[in-house]
Motif scaffolding. Structure first.
Motif, PDB file in Angstrom:
ATOM      1  N   ASN A 357       1.242  -0.916   0.127  1.00 34.13           N
ATOM      2  CA  ASN A 357      -0.140   0.297  -0.271  1.00 34.13           C
ATOM      3  C   ASN A 357       0.680   0.975   0.195  1.00 34.13           C
ATOM      4  O   ASN A 357       0.167   1.488  -0.893  1.00 34.13           O
ATOM      5  CB  ASN A 357      -0.984  -0.271   0.965  1.00 34.13           C
ATOM      6  CG  ASN A 357      -1.847   0.736   0.968  1.00 34.13           C
ATOM      7  OD1 ASN A 357      -2.069   1.452   0.342  1.00 34.13           O
ATOM      8  ND2 ASN A 357      -2.209   1.719   2.338  1.00 34.13           N
ATOM      9  N   PHE A 376      -1.857  -1.895  -5.176  1.00 37.23           N
ATOM     10  CA  PHE A 376      -2.846  -1.297  -4.677  1.00 37.23           C
ATOM     11  C   PHE A 376      -3.723  -2.421  -4.936  1.00 37.23           C
ATOM     12  O   PHE A 376      -4.636  -3.050  -3.369  1.00 37.23           O
ATOM     13  CB  PHE A 376      -3.799  -0.306  -5.007  1.00 37.23           C
ATOM     14  CG  PHE A 376      -3.369   1.213  -4.273  1.00 37.23           C
ATOM     15  CD1 PHE A 376      -2.529   0.820  -3.200  1.00 37.23           C
ATOM     16  CD2 PHE A 376      -3.383   2.430  -5.135  1.00 37.23           C
ATOM     17  CE1 PHE A 376      -2.232   2.252  -2.710  1.00 37.23           C
ATOM     18  CE2 PHE A 376      -3.183   3.553  -4.510  1.00 37.23           C
ATOM     19  CZ  PHE A 376      -2.260   3.956  -3.765  1.00 37.23           C
ATOM     20  N   ASN A 398      -8.514   3.087  -2.449  1.00 38.28           N
ATOM     21  CA  ASN A 398      -7.591   4.412  -2.641  1.00 38.28           C
ATOM     22  C   ASN A 398      -7.488   3.671  -4.531  1.00 38.28           C
ATOM     23  O   ASN A 398      -6.901   4.047  -5.573  1.00 38.28           O
ATOM     24  CB  ASN A 398      -6.032   3.050  -2.088  1.00 38.28           C
ATOM     25  CG  ASN A 398      -5.561   4.008  -0.947  1.00 38.28           C
ATOM     26  OD1 ASN A 398      -6.477   4.959  -0.840  1.00 38.28           O
ATOM     27  ND2 ASN A 398      -4.735   2.799  -0.395  1.00 38.28           N
TER      28      ASN A 398
END
Length: 892
Positions: A357, A376, A398
């Motif tokens: 991440n 992601f 995200n």
């Protein structure tokens, strides 16, 4: 069977049975001493020695051989602790399970509970919370059955921590309070303080800072009462974290520094690194990135030295986050990637997800959306396996944000809606409202203004209810912007004024700039020229403020980048110096470990010496009886065949010849024993009596000299017995010949290792000219014996500071090995007698070393056995050279 035959077999069985008893039945006292030593060493050096695992494995072998389940359990448990600290999850789990299986049918329920807790703690460390909970529940049940209230309380704390880590805060507080009740009733103040600390952690995670600091301070008072320095430092650290959460940075720094000072005074470097890490995080929150990176780097250096990979990776992420903030993406990626590799080696799926991440965030900030999306999505895959709804929702957001920036609105909406579902299930209203606002902005991008208003108003209402002022102001601004696009200026003005009111209260430059600009556009659309001009002037002023603020931030960032680089170089230099000091200390520690191993080896050698002497004496008795029986049998045969003497005369002569050879062998054997075995034993007895009788009045130097003489006599006697036994086996044909392809250097290294002490004592230089890949086809035992004896003779007759050379080469048919020295040398007459069993020839070495005279005879017998040849070249005063050759093919 005759009486004599029965007597012979009885006598023959005595040494066999006695020898078997000596070797198969472990000496209880020696066994206990060894396993006790191994366990003590492992416990004392569990986390700071490279030899611990070797010691533990030796202990396991001894305990298994002795069927000692108690020591087996202890060693397997210690092995699991060592491997857990070394971040080897699978191997640690296997060791713990071995310990558990050993006592599964044992009545010692307490040990079953202990190992269940260790397995639970291992699962917890690697975030396998379900398995951790299962094992702690098993331990809890056993402790409840045993009525062990303290251990029940400790296990409740373990279960509370697992619940807290999976965000089940109500369950966490339930377990902690049950533990607190037990410890209060038992007057266990130390554990009361510990549990109060855990409750404080839970309230801090719930963002209830008042409750958190209340429990932390109560814990601190108790810990100060019984002066537990490490525990006090932990309470101070937790209080500092509360002040940090409340943005009271000065108070936070004060408490962090107090904790750091305590830990430095105690030289608890793992905790020192933790404090440095906390202070680095505090400076990051204060925006002082130069200081932040300095403390993060110092923590990283200590953690690298301690080799705790999980802590190292955490520090790498912290340093990477600073470089990301300083807009140095390449450097940030280096640290993030190294942390990711560590977590992948360990197999920690949660931390792998976090690292992916962070890396995705760096690529997103650079506008590299394809790379960001890959990371992601990978992070999301790991999180979905673990099942953390809040983290999954964040990653879904995200991914949705990336798709929005890439213009793929359908995919973006799909992931935003998935995130909404997870926030709803988790009960996180703030992020739920923020995601609703994101969806509203997505519909603005699609120019679907009615849908946008619906989502934005839901977010607006939710943010107002939960008191999220910043979010509320943003939602009002977004709604006002949509109404402006729909030409509903009055509605737009109403929402914008609400946004302006909150923006002023927050004094947020960028928010005020955006609200005034939108108010300008609404006033202009409503043809309110004066209002439009006023709002534009406000917008321009705030725009300049934002620009100035951003310019200042850029200048500050550049300064911090330079400061960070200087700090990095400074810390790198300091780290180099520390590494050199660590290398020196490690060398000292290894020398101590070698001393411990040598001590154990000496004990084993002494025991083997005693066994060998006992068996040798019994074998001598057997040989004497055997000779007597042979003579007796020959006499009977003579009497029986007296009438046919002429026909058996030839056989009788042959028997007489064999008998003479046997008598010669016997005489040689007795001569060696009488001359060489008696002398060292006489010396041993005399020296030990002197040491015993005059111990009180003897000077330390004289005592050490006598002990050295005893040691020398013991080693000489051991070598004598070793050669006698080897010679005896060859005479009886009991040595099996098993040729095989051997790496010559490997055998030579083993022999050199055994003789290295003698070489060093006489300061002899050894030169080796040998192809490391040279092979030789020979019996390993025989080859080792030949090399050991030839090298031993070279050492024996080489003076202090002399030289010994070893060389080997491939001939056309043979492998040729040569050992030469610069020793005293021999005359031709001496060389001619070396291989004659009937000539007892032995010479003292340059350091008065005793010899037996059997070694070279055995060497020649073994070389002959392998169809080889040995040749000697020697000149008195110049040294000797022994060359032997062994055929390369397998015919021999």
């Amino acid at each position: 069977m005759s009486i004599n035959k029965r007597l012979f077999f009885i006598i023959l069985l005595i040494p066999l049975l006695y020898g078997k008893a000596l070797f198969s039945q472990p000496d209880t006292s020696i066994y206990i001493n060894k396993v006790s030593y191994y366990r003590t060493f492992a416990e004392e050096h569990l986390y700071d020695s490279d030899s611990v695992l070797q010691m533990i494995n030796r202990g396991i072998e001894l305990a298994v051989a002795a069927s000692d389940t108690n020591y087996q359990y202890d060693f397997y448990s210690l092995k699991g602790d060592f491997l857990k600290h070394d971040n080897k999850y699978e191997q640690a789990l296997e060791a713990y399970k071995n310990a558990r299986d050993i006592i599964v049918n044992d009545e010692k329920a307490e040990k079953r509970a202990q190992i269940a807790k260790k397995i639970g703690a291992l699962h917890w460390k690697y975030n396998y919370y379900k398995n951790a909970n299962k094992n702690f529940q098993q331990a809890l049940y056993i402790y409840q059955q045993l009525g062990d209230a303290i251990e029940v309380g400790k296990t409740f704390n373990n279960l509370g921590t697992i619940s807290r880590d999976v965000s089940r805060m109500d369950s966490a507080l339930y377990y902690y309070r049950k533990a607190l009740t037990i410890f209060n009733e038992a007057q266990e103040k130390k554990w009361v303080a510990h549990t109060l600390n855990l409750i404080g952690n839970t309230y801090l995670q719930l963002n209830n800072t008042n409750k958190a600091i209340e429990h932390y301070e109560e814990s601190l008072d108790l810990r100060r009462a019984f002066n537990d320095s490490i525990a006090i430092s932990k309470s101070l650290t937790n209080i500092a974290r509360v002040y940090k959460r409340n943005k009271q940075f000065e108070q936070s720094l004060e408490y962090f520094n107090k904790a750091l000072e305590i830990r430095q005074n105690l030289n608890e470097m793992t905790l020192v690194a933790s404090s440095l890490n906390d202070i680095g995080g505090l400076y990051r929150s204060m925006g002082n990135y130069a200081k932040s990176i300095e403390y993060f780097q110092r923590a990283l250096i200590i953690r690298r030295q301690k080799s705790d990979q999980l802590d190292v990776a955490a520090s790498l992420l912290n340093v990477g986050s600073i470089y990301k903030e300083l807009e140095l993406p390449e450097t940030a990626l280096e640290y993030y990637t190294e942390a990711l590799e560590i977590y992948q080696q360990i197999g920690d799926e949660i931390r792998i997800s976090n690292s992916l991440n962070y890396i995705g965030g760096v690529y997103y900030k650079q506008g590299e959306y394809d790379h960001a999306l890959d990371y992601f999505l990978s992070a999301l895959g790991y999180r979905e396996v673990v099942g953390d709804q809040l983290q999954i929702a964040g990653l879904l957001n995200n991914v949705a944000m990336i798709y929005k920036n890439m213009g793929n609105y359908e995919k973006s909406l799909e992931y935003y809606q998935k995130a909404l579902e997870h926030y709803k299930n988790h009960g996180d209203k703030k992020f739920y409202a923020a995601t609703q606002n994101h969806i509203g902005n997505l519909f603005i991008e699609k120019e679907a203004y009615d849908e946008a208003l619906e989502w934005l108003k839901n977010a607006y209402t939710q943010r107002r209810k939960i008191g999220d002022d910043f979010g509320f102001a943003h939602s009002a601004l977004d709604i006002g912007s949509v109404y402006l696009k729909l030409s509903k200026e009055a509605a737009a003005m109403a929402f914008l004024m609400k946004s302006l009111e909150v923006a002023k209260k927050l004094n947020n430059f960028q928010l005020l700039r955006d609200v005034y600009f939108t108010l300008y556009k609404v006033s202009k659309a409503m043809r309110r020229e004066h209002a439009a001009l006023r709002y534009h002037e406000k917008y321009a002023a705030w725009k300049d403020s934002v620009f100035n603020h951003q310019t200042l931030e850029k200048i500050t960032r550049v300064q911090m980048q330079n400061e960070a680089e200087r700090t990095r170089l400074k810390i790198a230099f300091e780290n180099k110096q520390k590494q050199e000091e660590i290398a020196r200390l490690k060398k000292n520690r290894q020398e101590k470990e070698r001393f411990y191993q040598l001590k154990v080896e000496n004990e084993r050698n002494f025991r083997n010496l005693i066994i060998a002497i006992a068996i040798s004496l019994l074998l001598i008795v057997v040989l004497l009886v055997n000779r007597f029986m042979i003579k007796n049998k020959a006499n009977k045969k003579l009497k029986k065949v007296n009438d046919d003497l002429s026909n058996l005369n030839q056989k009788l002569q042959k028997s007489q010849k064999e008998l003479r050879q046997l008598n010669a062998t016997k005489d040689k054997f007795f001569s060696i024993i009488a001359h060489d075995l008696r002398s060292p034993f006489t010396a041993l007895v005399s020296l030990s009596e002197v040491l015993y009788d005059k111990d009180d009045e003897m000077e330390p130097g004289r005592r050490r000299e006598i002990i050295g003489q005893i040691s020398s006599a013991s080693r000489s006697t051991f070598r004598l017995l070793e050669n006698l036994l080897e010679w005896s086996r060859t005479q009886q044909g009991k040595i099996e010949f098993q040729p095989q392809k051997l790496l010559l250097k490997e055998v030579l290294d083993e022999v050199l290792a055994l003789q290295m002490n003698n070489i060093n004592q006489k300061q002899i230089n050894v030169h080796i000219e040998l192809n490391p890949d040279l092979h030789i086809y020979a019996d390993r035992h025989m080859l080792s014996f030949i090399l050991r004896n030839l090298l031993g003779n070279a050492i024996k007759f080489t003076p202090f500071g002399g030289e010994i050379s070893f060389s080997a080469k491939d001939g056309s048919r043979d492998t040729i090995v040569k050992i030469s020295d610069t020793g005293v040398g021999m005359s031709k007459q001496v060389v001619d007698k070396l291989f004659d069993i009937n000539v007892h020839h032995t010479t003292e070495g340059t350091n008065k070393e005793k010899g037996v005279g059997l070694g070279l005879i055995l060497c020649k017998e073994f070389i002959d056995k392998m169809n080889g040849a040995i040749h000697i070249e020697s000149t008195p005063g110049s040294g000797s050279a022994f060359t032997f050759s062994i055929p390369k093919d397998r015919v021999n």
